[in-house]
Design an enzyme around this catalytic site. Structure first.
Site, PDB file in Angstrom:
ATOM      1  CE  LYS A  92      -3.738  -2.311   2.476  1.00  0.00           C
ATOM      2  NZ  LYS A  92      -4.443  -2.448   3.738  1.00  0.00           N
ATOM      3  CG  LEU A 137     -14.682   9.353   4.188  1.00  0.00           C
ATOM      4  CD1 LEU A 137     -14.762   8.014   3.479  1.00  0.00           C
ATOM      5  CD2 LEU A 137     -13.335   9.984   3.914  1.00  0.00           C
ATOM      6  NE  ARG A 138     -21.909  10.088   0.915  1.00  0.00           N
ATOM      7  CZ  ARG A 138     -22.624  10.820   0.061  1.00  0.00           C
ATOM      8  NH1 ARG A 138     -23.848  10.451  -0.258  1.00  0.00           N
ATOM      9  NH2 ARG A 138     -22.123  11.911  -0.500  1.00  0.00           N
ATOM     10  CD  GLU A 139     -15.396   1.895   1.124  1.00  0.00           C
ATOM     11  OE1 GLU A 139     -15.523   1.200   0.108  1.00  0.00           O
ATOM     12  OE2 GLU A 139     -15.040   1.447   2.216  1.00  0.00           O
ATOM     13  CG  LEU A 156     -36.353   6.209   3.108  1.00  0.00           C
ATOM     14  CD1 LEU A 156     -37.647   7.021   3.050  1.00  0.00           C
ATOM     15  CD2 LEU A 156     -36.502   5.107   4.170  1.00  0.00           C
ATOM     16  CB  CYS A 191     -18.678   1.843   7.572  1.00  0.00           C
ATOM     17  SG  CYS A 191     -17.126   2.324   6.816  1.00  0.00           S
ATOM     18  NE  ARG A 222     -12.853  -3.243   3.352  1.00  0.00           N
ATOM     19  CZ  ARG A 222     -12.341  -2.146   3.914  1.00  0.00           C
ATOM     20  NH1 ARG A 222     -11.803  -2.233   5.113  1.00  0.00           N
ATOM     21  NH2 ARG A 222     -12.380  -0.997   3.284  1.00  0.00           N
TER      22      ARG A 222
END
Ligand code: UGA
Length: 461
Positions: free
Chosen positions: A37, A161-163, A263, A273, A340
């Protein structure tokens, strides 16, 4: 004003934060212990797929605003702000595993020891309430010999944050939550954030570290609950003619107290997460002796939701044994390669178990899928190849390219045009020749099509 920032952990939160802070002109040093990485980032690329991230990394590595540290302690000793963004995965008992956090704190403490200035440590990892002011503070103070609140500042600064939209969410956060050990710690990190956001500083909530940690868990638990709720309503909608959960969600969403976001009924929430944080929260509640029934039920409800796809397939084509399934989408959500806790894993495994020959296609997650399914499935290079000779198509992730599939492709490629839509991408009215079942779309189940087809085939042979 440019700051010197140390970031521990090159995962989604750490790498995206490091890249964005570097892009704003700060001198950022990232420490990631995984060699692959670290080397990938040092070459100006991300080791995971995230829109816009590679462009920023290429730029900030080239300009030297982002550097990779081999020795964390030296990097810490030369920085003013220290962000710890290491993973807190699920332990066997459901609790958050804090071992990486402790290791990162030990590094920071050793660096702090060398400092003569007042510096700030910010915990960006998702951790149970009480961690920053307890375990983190104790570790830092014990090993550095310095006092939090006096010789260094300490805050819990959770990330939302959102992926898939991580860069955008970091640069345009909807809110900032600062859990400050004391006023000076909070004000110091606020100065950094004012520089970062300029005039568009988001609404900011300043609370205790434990309250900030609770806000993060409660937010994710609430989002997960909203999804599980609409999924259950969707399952009920399917039993009523002319009732579509998408219309129900729209009707509900106009009430600003409810809101339309989250929704979207489907195959259940996944990713690294929401499931992890719900497990950590319920585990914490059990240990505290508190009954968190809604969160517990959300988790168990979500376990079953991916399997609705199998049920709908059986209702449409009868037995799955010996048939070919085309699975479109493997990532837990679009615009990411992350698999994941992806619902696709449960779905593909159930199809294999039912005796199906499974073909899969995902625009970004194939590499990760190979480490999960090995040779048990057939990996396809595009939608068309995946659909060829399939008896049933499963839409699992709502990638944009799936939204544009012309209905004719199902007709031309598939042995039998049956679509089980787990993300409600298609309008079934587009081509009545396709047998279509969508999560939450009420109506009479179709007559079983493949069994009939096979009977006719064998009769004619
Ligand atoms: C989630 C939160 O949304 C972020 O605010 C938070 O910062 C992040 O976790 C984290 O703790 O780091 P993320 O897991 O990236 O972000 O993705 P989401 O957009 O929340 O989606 C999670 C899952 O819920 C996906 O499987 C998605 O398909 C599913 N989902 C989402 C639905 O099934 N329906 C919806 O309406 C929304």
């Amino acid at each position: 004003m440019a700051r010197r920032i140390y970031v521990a952990g090159g995962g989604y939160v750490g790498l995206v934060s490091a890249a964005c802070y570097a892009q704003k002109g700060n001198a950022v040093v990232l420490y990631e212990k995984d060699r692959f990485k670290r080397r990938t980032v040092a070459s100006g690329r991300s080791w995971f797929y995230e829109p816009k991230l590679d462009e920023i990394l290429e730029d900030v590595v080239k300009t030297g605003h982002l550097a990779l540290a081999r020795n964390p302690v030296n990097a810490i000793a030369n920085s003013d702000f220290h962000m710890i963004a290491v993973g807190t995965p699920t332990r066997r008992d459901g609790a958050a595993d804090l071992s990486e956090l402790v290791m990162a704190c030990r590094d920071v403490a050793k660096g702090l020891k060398k400092h003569t200035r007042y510096v700030v440590v910010a915990i960006r990892s998702t951790v149970p309430p009480g961690t920053t002011s307890g375990l983190v503070r104790d570790t830092l103070e014990h090993l550095s010999g310095k006092r939090a609140g006096r010789e260094f500042g300490l805050v819990a600064y959770p990330e939302f944050l959102r992926e898939g939209s991580a860069v955008h969410d970091t640069l345009h956060a909807e809110r900032v939550v600062i859990g400050e050990l004391d006023k000076r710690s909070g004000s110091s990190i606020m100065r950094l954030l004012r520089d970062f956001y300029g005039r568009s500083l988001p609404p900011t909530v300043r609370v205790s570290p434990s309250a900030a940690e609770m806000i993060k868990y409660a937010s994710n638990a609430f989002l997960a609950t909203k999804i599980a709720f609409i999924n259950e309503i969707a399952n009920l909608c399917e039993h009523f003619e002319n009732v579509d959960v998408m219309q129900v969600a729209e009707g509900m969403g106009h009430d600003h107290r409810i809101g339309r976001a989250f929704l979207n009924a489907g195959i259940g929430f996944g990713g690294p997460c929401l499931p992890k944080d719900l497990k950590a929260l319920t585990s914490l509640a059990r240990r505290t002796g508190v009954d968190l029934r809604i969160a517990e039920t959300t988790l168990s409800s979500n376990e079953l939701q991916p399997l609705r796809m199998i049920q709908l397939a059986r209702e449409s084509i009868g037995t799955l044994k010996g048939r070919t399934g085309a699975v479109l989408g493997l990532a837990f959500k679009p615009s990411t390669s992350d698999m994941r806790v992806a619902p696709s894993v449960k779905i593909v495994r159930a199809l294999i178990k039912a005796g199906m020959r499974v073909k899969v296609y995902d625009p970004a997650a194939t590499k990760n899928a190979k480490t999960i399914f090995g040779r048990k499935v057939i990996y396809c290079k595009d939608i068309s190849e995946c659909l060829t000779h399939a008896h049933c198509c499963f839409i699992v992730t709502e990638w944009d390219e799936f939204k544009r599939i012309p209905p004719n492709l199902f007709m031309q490629r598939m042995a039998n045009p049956v679509v089980i839509d787990g993300r409600r991408l298609f309008d079934p009215a587009l081509d009545p020749r396709i047998t279509y079942r969508g999560i939450g779309l009420g109506g009479r189940p179709p007559e079983v099509t493949v069994d009939r087809l096979c009977d006719t085939e064998s009769a004619s042979q």
